[in-house]
Design a protein around this motif. Structure first.
Motif, short mmCIF file in Angstrom:
data_model
loop_
_atom_site.label_atom_id
_atom_site.label_comp_id
_atom_site.label_asym_id
_atom_site.label_seq_id
_atom_site.Cartn_x
_atom_site.Cartn_y
_atom_site.Cartn_z
N PHE A 1 -46.71 39.09 -12.76
CA PHE A 1 -48.00 39.42 -11.88
C PHE A 1 -48.73 40.61 -12.64
CE2 PHE A 1 -50.51 41.71 -9.12
CZ PHE A 1 -51.53 40.88 -8.93
N ALA A 2 -47.88 41.69 -13.19
CA ALA A 2 -48.43 42.70 -14.02
C ALA A 2 -48.87 42.17 -15.22
CB ALA A 2 -47.37 43.69 -14.36
N ILE A 3 -48.42 41.43 -15.85
CA ILE A 3 -48.80 40.88 -17.22
C ILE A 3 -49.96 40.00 -17.08
CG2 ILE A 3 -48.29 38.94 -19.02
CD1 ILE A 3 -45.28 40.16 -18.96
N SER A 4 -50.11 39.19 -16.04
CA SER A 4 -51.14 38.24 -15.68
C SER A 4 -52.38 39.18 -15.35
CB SER A 4 -50.94 37.24 -14.53
OG SER A 4 -50.96 37.99 -13.27
N GLN A 5 -52.34 40.38 -15.00
CA GLN A 5 -53.44 41.09 -14.39
C GLN A 5 -53.90 41.88 -15.89
OE1 GLN A 5 -55.05 41.09 -11.58
NE2 GLN A 5 -53.67 39.22 -11.60
N SER A 6 -53.10 41.76 -16.94
CA SER A 6 -53.64 42.52 -18.20
C SER A 6 -54.41 41.68 -19.17
CB SER A 6 -52.28 42.71 -18.84
OG SER A 6 -51.28 43.40 -18.45
N GLN A 7 -55.35 42.47 -20.03
CA GLN A 7 -56.10 41.85 -20.59
C GLN A 7 -55.73 42.52 -22.25
OE1 GLN A 7 -60.02 42.41 -19.37
NE2 GLN A 7 -60.22 40.59 -18.38
N VAL A 8 -55.80 41.53 -23.27
CA VAL A 8 -55.49 42.17 -24.65
C VAL A 8 -57.04 42.02 -25.25
CG1 VAL A 8 -54.59 41.75 -26.90
CG2 VAL A 8 -53.21 41.43 -24.67
N ASN A 9 -57.57 43.28 -25.80
CA ASN A 9 -58.82 43.32 -26.58
C ASN A 9 -58.62 43.13 -28.14
OD1 ASN A 9 -60.32 43.73 -24.23
ND2 ASN A 9 -59.63 45.77 -24.21
N LEU A 10 -59.33 42.14 -28.62
CA LEU A 10 -58.95 42.08 -30.08
C LEU A 10 -60.56 41.84 -30.66
CD1 LEU A 10 -56.49 39.03 -30.39
CD2 LEU A 10 -56.04 41.82 -30.77
N GLY A 11 -61.16 42.96 -31.01
CA GLY A 11 -62.34 43.24 -31.45
C GLY A 11 -63.37 42.74 -30.40
N ASP A 12 -64.04 41.56 -30.70
CA ASP A 12 -64.84 41.13 -29.66
C ASP A 12 -64.47 40.31 -28.58
OD1 ASP A 12 -66.95 42.69 -30.55
OD2 ASP A 12 -67.80 40.70 -31.96
N LEU A 13 -63.05 39.88 -28.88
CA LEU A 13 -62.41 38.91 -27.95
C LEU A 13 -61.59 39.62 -27.03
CD1 LEU A 13 -60.85 36.46 -30.72
CD2 LEU A 13 -62.83 36.10 -29.27
N VAL A 14 -61.50 39.00 -25.65
CA VAL A 14 -60.54 39.52 -24.67
C VAL A 14 -59.86 38.43 -24.33
CG1 VAL A 14 -60.63 40.33 -22.41
CG2 VAL A 14 -62.51 41.15 -24.02
N LEU A 15 -58.68 38.38 -24.25
CA LEU A 15 -57.58 37.42 -24.10
C LEU A 15 -56.95 37.82 -22.73
CD1 LEU A 15 -55.95 37.28 -27.66
CD2 LEU A 15 -57.82 35.93 -26.52
N GLN A 16 -56.73 36.60 -22.02
CA GLN A 16 -56.07 36.79 -20.71
C GLN A 16 -54.64 36.53 -21.00
OE1 GLN A 16 -57.28 37.93 -17.49
NE2 GLN A 16 -55.24 37.87 -16.99
N VAL A 17 -53.62 37.23 -20.53
CA VAL A 17 -52.39 36.97 -21.13
C VAL A 17 -51.50 36.61 -19.69
CG1 VAL A 17 -50.16 37.99 -21.93
CG2 VAL A 17 -52.34 38.66 -22.73
N THR A 18 -50.65 35.59 -19.85
CA THR A 18 -49.69 35.01 -18.85
C THR A 18 -48.11 35.31 -19.43
OG1 THR A 18 -49.80 32.60 -19.29
CG2 THR A 18 -51.53 33.69 -17.69
N SER A 19 -47.37 34.71 -18.48
CA SER A 19 -46.17 34.82 -18.85
C SER A 19 -45.21 33.73 -18.03
CB SER A 19 -45.26 36.16 -18.67
OG SER A 19 -45.31 36.81 -17.53
N SER A 20 -44.17 33.40 -18.52
CA SER A 20 -43.18 32.45 -17.99
C SER A 20 -41.61 33.11 -18.08
CB SER A 20 -43.28 30.78 -18.57
OG SER A 20 -44.37 30.45 -18.20
N ILE A 21 -40.98 33.10 -17.10
CA ILE A 21 -39.78 33.93 -16.90
C ILE A 21 -38.61 32.94 -16.38
CG2 ILE A 21 -38.60 36.15 -16.38
CD1 ILE A 21 -41.42 37.48 -16.14
N GLY A 22 -37.38 33.13 -17.03
CA GLY A 22 -36.24 32.41 -16.48
C GLY A 22 -35.43 33.45 -16.01
N VAL A 23 -35.10 33.42 -14.71
CA VAL A 23 -34.11 34.33 -14.21
C VAL A 23 -32.62 33.59 -14.01
CG1 VAL A 23 -33.65 35.93 -12.25
CG2 VAL A 23 -35.85 35.54 -13.15
N ALA A 24 -31.77 34.57 -14.55
CA ALA A 24 -30.28 34.27 -14.15
C ALA A 24 -29.67 35.55 -14.02
CB ALA A 24 -29.44 33.64 -15.47
N ALA A 25 -28.71 35.68 -13.01
CA ALA A 25 -27.88 36.96 -12.55
C ALA A 25 -26.56 36.61 -12.10
CB ALA A 25 -28.87 37.74 -11.61
N THR A 26 -25.84 37.56 -11.98
CA THR A 26 -24.38 37.43 -11.34
C THR A 26 -24.24 38.72 -10.41
OG1 THR A 26 -22.27 37.27 -11.67
CG2 THR A 26 -23.49 38.84 -13.23
#
Length: 85
Positions: A13-38
Motif C-alpha cells: 500500500f505504501a508503495i502504491s501511494q508513492s510517485q516517482v518524479n523523473l523530470g517532467d514525468l510522474v510515475l505511479q509505482v505498484t508492487s506484487s509481493i509473495g509471502v512465505a513464513a514459518t
C-alpha cells in the motif's frame, strides 16, 4: 503467516501511494509481493522458503499485479472472466 501478510500489505500500500518524479514525468509505482513464513514448529530450509515466496510472487503478477499473495491465496481457485467481444 497473517502477521507477515499484514506487513507485506502495508508495504504494498505504501508503495502504491508513492510517485516517482523523473523530470517532467510522474510515475505511479505498484508492487506484487509473495509471502512465505514459518512458525518454527516445522523445519524448512531457507531456500524452500525463498522458493515458496517466489512462487507466490509470480502468482500475484499472473492474477492482477499490485497485490500480496500468501498461503491462503494459493488455496483459493482463481476465477477469471474474459470481456465480451
Amino acid at each position: 503467516m497473517q502477521d507477515a501478510r499484514d506487513v507485506a500489505e502495508r508495504i504494498r500500500f505504501a508503495i502504491s501511494q508513492s510517485q516517482v518524479n523523473l523530470g517532467d514525468l510522474v510515475l505511479q509505482v505498484t508492487s506484487s509481493i509473495g509471502v512465505a513464513a514459518t512458525t518454527g514448529q516445522k523445519s524448512i530450509a531457507a531456500d524452500e522458503l525463498i522458493a515458496l515466496a517466489d512462487e507466490r510472487l509470480y502468482k500475484a503478477k499472473a492474477t492482477g499485479r499490485n497485490k500480496v499473495v500468501s498461503e491462503a491465496e494459493i488455496a483459493k481457485p482463481v476465477v477469471t472472466t474474459k470481456p465480451a467481444q
